[in-house]
Design an enzyme around this catalytic site. Structure first.
Site, PDB file in Angstrom:
ATOM      1  N   MET A  27       0.846  -1.193   0.000  1.00  0.00           N
ATOM      2  CA  MET A  27       0.000   0.000   0.000  1.00  0.00           C
ATOM      3  C   MET A  27       0.891   1.256   0.000  1.00  0.00           C
ATOM      4  O   MET A  27       0.454   2.344   0.365  1.00  0.00           O
ATOM      5  CB  MET A  27      -0.942  -0.014   1.210  1.00  0.00           C
ATOM      6  CG  MET A  27      -1.894  -1.211   1.164  1.00  0.00           C
ATOM      7  SD  MET A  27      -3.437  -0.972   2.024  1.00  0.00           S
ATOM      8  CE  MET A  27      -2.881  -0.713   3.678  1.00  0.00           C
ATOM      9  N   HIS A  34       9.232  -3.499   3.612  1.00  0.00           N
ATOM     10  CA  HIS A  34       8.878  -3.729   2.202  1.00  0.00           C
ATOM     11  C   HIS A  34      10.139  -4.001   1.373  1.00  0.00           C
ATOM     12  O   HIS A  34      10.147  -4.865   0.500  1.00  0.00           O
ATOM     13  CB  HIS A  34       8.194  -2.490   1.602  1.00  0.00           C
ATOM     14  CG  HIS A  34       6.906  -2.113   2.253  1.00  0.00           C
ATOM     15  ND1 HIS A  34       6.757  -0.988   3.038  1.00  0.00           N
ATOM     16  CD2 HIS A  34       5.695  -2.704   2.220  1.00  0.00           C
ATOM     17  CE1 HIS A  34       5.514  -0.908   3.451  1.00  0.00           C
ATOM     18  NE2 HIS A  34       4.840  -1.930   2.982  1.00  0.00           N
ATOM     19  N   LEU A 181       8.653  -2.552  12.100  1.00  0.00           N
ATOM     20  CA  LEU A 181       8.416  -1.496  11.114  1.00  0.00           C
ATOM     21  C   LEU A 181       6.981  -1.582  10.601  1.00  0.00           C
ATOM     22  O   LEU A 181       6.450  -2.666  10.381  1.00  0.00           O
ATOM     23  CB  LEU A 181       9.386  -1.638   9.946  1.00  0.00           C
ATOM     24  CG  LEU A 181      10.855  -1.399  10.261  1.00  0.00           C
ATOM     25  CD1 LEU A 181      11.674  -1.342   8.987  1.00  0.00           C
ATOM     26  CD2 LEU A 181      11.061  -0.121  11.051  1.00  0.00           C
ATOM     27  N   SER A 183       4.074   1.137   8.270  1.00  0.00           N
ATOM     28  CA  SER A 183       3.832   2.459   7.657  1.00  0.00           C
ATOM     29  C   SER A 183       3.108   3.358   8.647  1.00  0.00           C
ATOM     30  O   SER A 183       3.173   4.587   8.558  1.00  0.00           O
ATOM     31  CB  SER A 183       2.997   2.303   6.392  1.00  0.00           C
ATOM     32  OG  SER A 183       3.655   1.442   5.499  1.00  0.00           O
ATOM     33  N   ARG A 184       2.401   2.754   9.602  1.00  0.00           N
ATOM     34  CA  ARG A 184       1.621   3.539  10.564  1.00  0.00           C
ATOM     35  C   ARG A 184       2.491   4.109  11.688  1.00  0.00           C
ATOM     36  O   ARG A 184       1.999   4.922  12.481  1.00  0.00           O
ATOM     37  CB  ARG A 184       0.478   2.704  11.148  1.00  0.00           C
ATOM     38  CG  ARG A 184      -0.593   2.389  10.119  1.00  0.00           C
ATOM     39  CD  ARG A 184      -1.812   1.717  10.732  1.00  0.00           C
ATOM     40  NE  ARG A 184      -2.932   1.721   9.821  1.00  0.00           N
ATOM     41  CZ  ARG A 184      -3.322   0.683   9.070  1.00  0.00           C
ATOM     42  NH1 ARG A 184      -2.664  -0.455   9.119  1.00  0.00           N
ATOM     43  NH2 ARG A 184      -4.369   0.775   8.267  1.00  0.00           N
TER      44      ARG A 184
HETATM   45  O1  PAF Z   1      -0.189  -5.788   3.722  1.00  0.00           O
HETATM   46  C1  PAF Z   1      -0.593  -4.881   2.962  1.00  0.00           C
HETATM   47  O2  PAF Z   1       0.085  -3.867   2.730  1.00  0.00           O
HETATM   48  C2  PAF Z   1      -1.950  -5.009   2.299  1.00  0.00           C
HETATM   49  O3  PAF Z   1      -2.854  -5.646   3.135  1.00  0.00           O
HETATM   50  C3  PAF Z   1      -1.887  -5.699   0.917  1.00  0.00           C
HETATM   51  C4  PAF Z   1      -1.429  -7.137   1.021  1.00  0.00           C
HETATM   52  C5  PAF Z   1      -0.952  -4.931   0.000  1.00  0.00           C
HETATM   53  C6  PAF Z   1      -3.282  -5.707   0.290  1.00  0.00           C
HETATM   54  O4  PAF Z   1      -3.781  -4.427   0.127  1.00  0.00           O
END
Ligand code: PAF
Length: 273
Positions: A27, A34, A181, A183-184
């Protein structure tokens, strides 16, 4: 690096790729967690595709959909540096139509823990993951263990619907002091960050208790609750790898899960025993 917005453009691109394809759905607001998924995909596949899409159907009414961090320029740089070949960034209307066919999370395992506190969240999550897997048709798709129940349900969807993608679980990435970690984490003030750290320290203390021979889940939970400094605890649970709740810890088959609010931020963390 190619950038696509329209599903058909992505499908055309994908069809021309030979060899293995790795896929990392995100997201956005990419962080080291990530990046570790992307690196693994780049290492293990001939091509890597990343998606960046803040999926509205997995946010409940009143959740943080509008303020969810969006950092598209920085995200694209990260992807390029990491060796990603294509990024898919659809608009909502490119992905969803009106009166959609729906994917529903399993009635039990999709509605406990995260699913209990965020009912419907996993329906929306599975809906988008299935769409993205269909569009990218990857050999391997990478998901973090931090969202342990999400990972479990995606693996279950892959099995139940006979998907031909390998779902690859990836380790949780933490700050040096142990904070998982997310994003929030950008929502946290300095003081809240200190409090947020008690989630991972309580998980570490639980692991130590288990190493000392304690197996009783009630006792472990009690100790964890004492060591937390959060605004509101939603749950602490110990489950096996199939998300059955345990009363006794099973070595090599348990996950300790925690969800709590620190101020206005909801955080989750877990540790795999
Ligand atoms: O983990 C996430 O960032 C989301 O739930 C995903 C898997 C990208 C689905 O929107």
């Amino acid at each position: 690096m190619r950038e696509f917005e329209k599903p058909n453009e992505l499908i055309d691109f994908r069809e021309k790729l030979g060899g293995s394809v790795g896929f990392v759905p995100t997201m956005g607001a990419l962080h080291e967690g990530h990046i570790s998924l992307i690196k693994k995909s780049v290492e293990q596949n001939d091509h890597t595709i990343v998606s960046i899409f803040v999926n509205p159907t997995q946010f409940l009414e009143g959740e943080d959909l509008d303020r969810y961090p969006r950092k598209i320029e920085a995200d694209l740089k990260i992807c390029k540096l990491a060796g990603v070949e294509a990024v898919f960034m659809p608009k909502i209307e490119d992905i969803y139509s009106s009166d959609e066919l729906r994917i529903l999370a399993p009635k039990i395992k999709g509605y406990i823990l995260e699913g209990f506190f965020r009912p419907g969240h996993f329906d929306g999550m599975l809906q988008i993951v299935l769409k993205l897997l269909n569009l990218t048709n990857p050999s391997n798709a990478y998901f973090g263990k931090k969202d342990a129940q999400q990972l479990f349900l995606i693996q279950k969807m892959a099995n139940d619907l006979f998907l031909r993608t390998n779902i690859i679980p990836c380790e949780i990435v933490r700050e040096e002091d142990g904070l998982a970690l997310s994003s929030r984490n950008v929502y946290l003030s300095q003081d809240e960050r200190k409090k947020a750290l008690t989630l991972s320290t309580s998980l570490k203390s639980a692991t130590n208790l288990i190493l000392q021979g304690v197996r009783d889940v009630k006792e472990i939970k009690k100790m964890m609750i004492k060591s937390l400094d959060v605004t509101k605890l939603e749950y602490i649970e110990i489950v096996d790898r199939d998300f059955n709740t345990l009363e006794e810890v099973q070595i090599q088959n348990s996950i300790i899960l925690i969800a709590a609010w620190v101020g206005k931020t909801r955080l989750i963390d877990n540790i795999w025993i």
